[in-house]
Scaffold this motif. Structure first.
Motif, mmCIF file in Angstrom:
data_model
loop_
_atom_site.group_PDB
_atom_site.id
_atom_site.type_symbol
_atom_site.label_atom_id
_atom_site.label_comp_id
_atom_site.label_asym_id
_atom_site.label_seq_id
_atom_site.Cartn_x
_atom_site.Cartn_y
_atom_site.Cartn_z
ATOM 1 N N SER A 207 0.806 -1.232 0.000
ATOM 2 C CA SER A 207 0.000 0.000 0.000
ATOM 3 C C SER A 207 0.835 1.277 0.000
ATOM 4 C CB SER A 207 -0.914 0.018 1.233
ATOM 5 O OG SER A 207 -0.151 0.110 2.434
ATOM 6 N N ALA A 208 2.153 1.175 -0.132
ATOM 7 C CA ALA A 208 2.990 2.377 -0.009
ATOM 8 C C ALA A 208 2.868 3.284 -1.234
ATOM 9 C CB ALA A 208 4.455 1.977 0.193
ATOM 10 N N VAL A 209 2.891 4.576 -0.957
ATOM 11 C CA VAL A 209 3.065 5.588 -2.003
ATOM 12 C C VAL A 209 4.083 6.595 -1.487
ATOM 13 C CG1 VAL A 209 1.974 7.580 -3.139
ATOM 14 C CG2 VAL A 209 0.840 5.366 -3.188
ATOM 15 N N GLY A 210 5.007 6.982 -2.358
ATOM 16 C CA GLY A 210 6.008 7.974 -1.998
ATOM 17 C C GLY A 210 5.574 9.370 -2.409
ATOM 18 N N PHE A 211 5.831 10.337 -1.517
ATOM 19 C CA PHE A 211 5.676 11.764 -1.827
ATOM 20 C C PHE A 211 7.100 12.316 -1.913
ATOM 21 C CE2 PHE A 211 1.142 12.984 -0.975
ATOM 22 C CZ PHE A 211 0.666 11.715 -0.718
ATOM 23 N N LEU B 230 4.493 11.982 -7.086
ATOM 24 C CA LEU B 230 3.903 10.830 -6.399
ATOM 25 C C LEU B 230 4.426 9.563 -7.047
ATOM 26 C CD1 LEU B 230 0.150 11.911 -6.221
ATOM 27 C CD2 LEU B 230 1.904 12.102 -4.430
ATOM 28 N N ILE B 231 4.791 8.586 -6.212
ATOM 29 C CA ILE B 231 5.406 7.357 -6.732
ATOM 30 C C ILE B 231 4.707 6.148 -6.109
ATOM 31 C CG2 ILE B 231 7.565 6.080 -7.000
ATOM 32 C CD1 ILE B 231 9.045 8.755 -6.417
ATOM 33 N N HIS B 232 4.039 5.366 -6.947
ATOM 34 C CA HIS B 232 3.365 4.145 -6.485
ATOM 35 C C HIS B 232 4.401 3.155 -5.943
ATOM 36 C CE1 HIS B 232 1.211 0.317 -6.845
ATOM 37 N NE2 HIS B 232 0.079 0.975 -7.038
ATOM 38 N N GLY B 233 4.057 2.438 -4.873
ATOM 39 C CA GLY B 233 5.013 1.547 -4.215
ATOM 40 C C GLY B 233 5.513 0.387 -5.060
ATOM 41 N N ASN B 234 4.780 0.026 -6.111
ATOM 42 C CA ASN B 234 5.251 -1.041 -7.016
ATOM 43 C C ASN B 234 5.998 -0.497 -8.230
ATOM 44 O OD1 ASN B 234 3.302 -2.723 -5.429
ATOM 45 N ND2 ASN B 234 3.777 -4.244 -7.010
ATOM 46 N N LEU B 235 6.063 0.814 -8.386
ATOM 47 C CA LEU B 235 6.662 1.382 -9.601
ATOM 48 C C LEU B 235 8.176 1.251 -9.594
ATOM 49 C CD1 LEU B 235 5.842 3.147 -12.194
ATOM 50 C CD2 LEU B 235 7.024 4.969 -10.944
ATOM 51 N N LEU B 236 8.734 0.766 -10.682
ATOM 52 C CA LEU B 236 10.186 0.739 -10.846
ATOM 53 C C LEU B 236 10.675 2.147 -11.168
ATOM 54 C CD1 LEU B 236 10.381 -2.588 -12.826
ATOM 55 C CD2 LEU B 236 11.672 -2.110 -10.728
ATOM 56 N N HIS B 237 11.642 2.611 -10.375
ATOM 57 C CA HIS B 237 12.217 3.934 -10.607
ATOM 58 C C HIS B 237 13.662 3.918 -10.142
ATOM 59 C CE1 HIS B 237 10.673 3.991 -6.502
ATOM 60 N NE2 HIS B 237 11.525 4.966 -6.211
ATOM 61 N N LYS B 238 14.417 4.917 -10.547
ATOM 62 C CA LYS B 238 15.857 4.954 -10.255
ATOM 63 C C LYS B 238 16.344 6.382 -10.403
ATOM 64 C CE LYS B 238 17.100 4.124 -15.084
ATOM 65 N NZ LYS B 238 17.902 3.348 -16.046
ATOM 66 N N SER B 239 17.585 6.620 -10.021
ATOM 67 C CA SER B 239 18.204 7.905 -10.367
ATOM 68 C C SER B 239 19.683 7.668 -10.635
ATOM 69 C CB SER B 239 17.992 8.953 -9.272
ATOM 70 O OG SER B 239 18.677 8.605 -8.091
ATOM 71 N N GLU B 240 20.236 8.537 -11.465
ATOM 72 C CA GLU B 240 21.646 8.398 -11.848
ATOM 73 C C GLU B 240 22.530 9.159 -10.864
ATOM 74 O OE1 GLU B 240 22.140 6.264 -14.125
ATOM 75 O OE2 GLU B 240 20.053 6.172 -14.781
ATOM 76 N N ARG B 241 23.807 8.928 -11.026
ATOM 77 C CA ARG B 241 24.798 9.621 -10.233
ATOM 78 C C ARG B 241 24.781 11.120 -10.542
ATOM 79 N NH1 ARG B 241 29.348 8.045 -7.516
ATOM 80 N NH2 ARG B 241 31.105 9.446 -7.800
#
Ligand code: FE2
Length: 325
Positions: free
Chosen positions: A185-189, A274-285
Motif C-alpha cells: 500500500s505504499a506511495v512515496g511523496f 507521487l510514486i506508487h510503491g510497485n513502480l520501478l524507478h531509479k536515479s543516476e549519479r
C-alpha cells in the motif's frame, strides 16, 4: 484551471487517471517558493547545528546491493525511524573511514523522523494542513483521499542531498520492498527543493510498471524478533505475501503491455512527484557541480492492512503518524 473550480486539495480526475496509468505523477508548484526556502534553510540548519562528524558512526546507506549490506544494517540505521540521523555519501569516506570533505558536502541523507521532529518538515504533512490563500495547492491528506486511503500513516521521511560530484546513483527499485504491508500500500511523496535535472541525477520511471512488476523480494531485518533487534542488520528476502495491491488492474500478466523505457523526470523546485510503491524507478549519479536536495516521505494504509514486523522501519511507541484528522 478555473480560478474557483479546483479548491479541492486533492487530485483532479485527470491527474488520478494519469497516476493510475503511469504509476507516478508530476505536480509542479505544489510547494510555494517560501516553503521551499524554509525547507532548504532547515536542511542546512540541521547539517550545521545537529551533525557532529566527530561522534558520527560513519554510517553509509546504499540500496546498491549485497556488498553494502553491512553498511545498511548497522544499529545507527535501524534505530533512526524515530530520530534525525545523518547518512553519508559513500564517496565522502575514504577506505580508512575518514570523511574527505566538509560535512555539508558529505551527507547523502537526513532521516527518518523529520515529519515529527522538525517543525518545517512536519508542516508539509501536518494533519489538516491549511491550504494556501489561493486554495489551489494540493496537500498530502487531500491527495491521499483522492487515492482512496482510509487511514494513511506517514513514515520514513528523508531529506536527500545528492551531493555535487559524488551523489550516488540509486538502482531500479520499488518502494514497497522497503515498507511492506499485506497487501502492498505504499506511495512515496517526493518534493524537489532544488531543480532536478539529467545532469544532477533526477528520477526516472518505468511507466506502468506498478501494474505488472511484483514485489518479489523485500528488505527485512535479519534478526527480527530475536533479542537485540538492531544488531543483525538487514537483507533482501523472498516476499511470501501479496505482490501487488488489491485490484484487477494489477498482475504479472499485464506485462504483455511491454516493459517500455525509463522516462526521465526533470522537475523544478517546488514540484511534488507521487510514486506508487510497485513502480520501478531509479536515479543516476550526480557528477555535476549542482546539488539536488529533495524531501520525501511515504504513506501506507493502516486500515485493513498488516504492517510487516520484519520491515527495517518499525513503528515508534506512539505509532506511525496519522495523516487525517
Ligand atoms: Fe524510491
Amino acid at each position: 484551471m478555473g480560478a474557483t473550480h479546483h479548491l479541492s486539495s486533492g487530485l483532479t480526475p485527470a491527474q488520478l487517471a494519469q497516476f493510475n496509468k503511469d504509476g507516478y505523477l508530476i505536480l509542479p508548484d505544489v510547494l510555494s517558493p517560501e516553503t521551499v526556502q524554509s525547507l532548504l534553510a532547515e536542511t542546512h540548519r540541521l547539517l550545521h547545528e545537529e551533525l557532529d562528524l566527530s561522534s558520527h558512526p560513519l554510517t553509509k546507506f546504499s540500496t546498491g546491493g549485497a556488498d553494502d549490506r553491512e553498511h545498511v544494517g548497522d544499529a545507527y540505521f535501524l534505530g533512526s525511524g524515530d530520530k534525525i540521523r545523518f547518512f553519508l555519501e559513500e564517496d565522502a569516506v575514504d577506505p580508512e573511514g575518514r570523511v574527505t570533505r566538509p560535512k555539508e558536502r558529505a551527507v547523502n541523507k537526513i532521516g527518518h523522523y523529520l515529519h515529527e521532529l522538525s517543525a518545517p518538515f512536519k508542516a508539509v504533512s501536518a494533519t489538516e494542513q491549511e491550504e494556501d490563500e489561493a486554495g489551489s495547492r494540493q496537500t498530502p491528506a487531500g491527495i491521499a483521499r483522492s487515492l482512496g486511503y482510509r487511514d494513511p500513516r506517514v513514515l520514513q521521511s528523508m531529506a536527500i542531498l545528492k551531493q555535487p560530484e559524488i551523489g550516488g546513483a540509486v538502482p531500479p527499485h520499488q518502494d514497497s520492498c522497503f515498507l511492506y504491508t499485506d497487501p502492498p500500500s505504499a506511495v512515496g511523496f517526493w518534493y524537489a527543493l532544488e531543480d532536478a535535472t539529467l545532469e544532477n541525477g533526477c528520477l526516472s520511471f518505468l511507466p506502468g510498471s506498478h501494474r505488472w512488476a511484483p514485489i518479489e523480494k523485500r528488505l527485512v531485518r535479519r534478526r527480527a524478533g530475536v533479542g537485540d533487534e538492531q544488531a543483525g542488520g538487514t537483507e533482501m528476502a523472498a516476499n511470501e505475501g501479496p505482490r501487488f495491491p488489491l485490484g484487477d488492474e494489477y498482475g504479472e500478466d499485464k506485462k504483455g503491455e511491454g516493459k517500455g523505457e525509463y522516462v526521465a523526470g526533470e522537475v523544478k523546485a517546488g514540484t511534488l512527484v507521487l510514486i506508487h510503491g510497485n513502480l520501478l524507478h531509479k536515479s543516476e549519479r550526480n557528477t555535476s557541480q549542482k546539488g539536488r536536495i529533495i524531501y520525501t516521505f511515504h504513506i501506507i494504509e493502516q486500515e485493513g492492512t498488516a504492517y510487516d514486523g520484519k520491515n527495517w522501519l518499525q513503528p515508534p511507541k506512539e505509532g506511525f503518524t496519522k495523516l487525517y484528522a
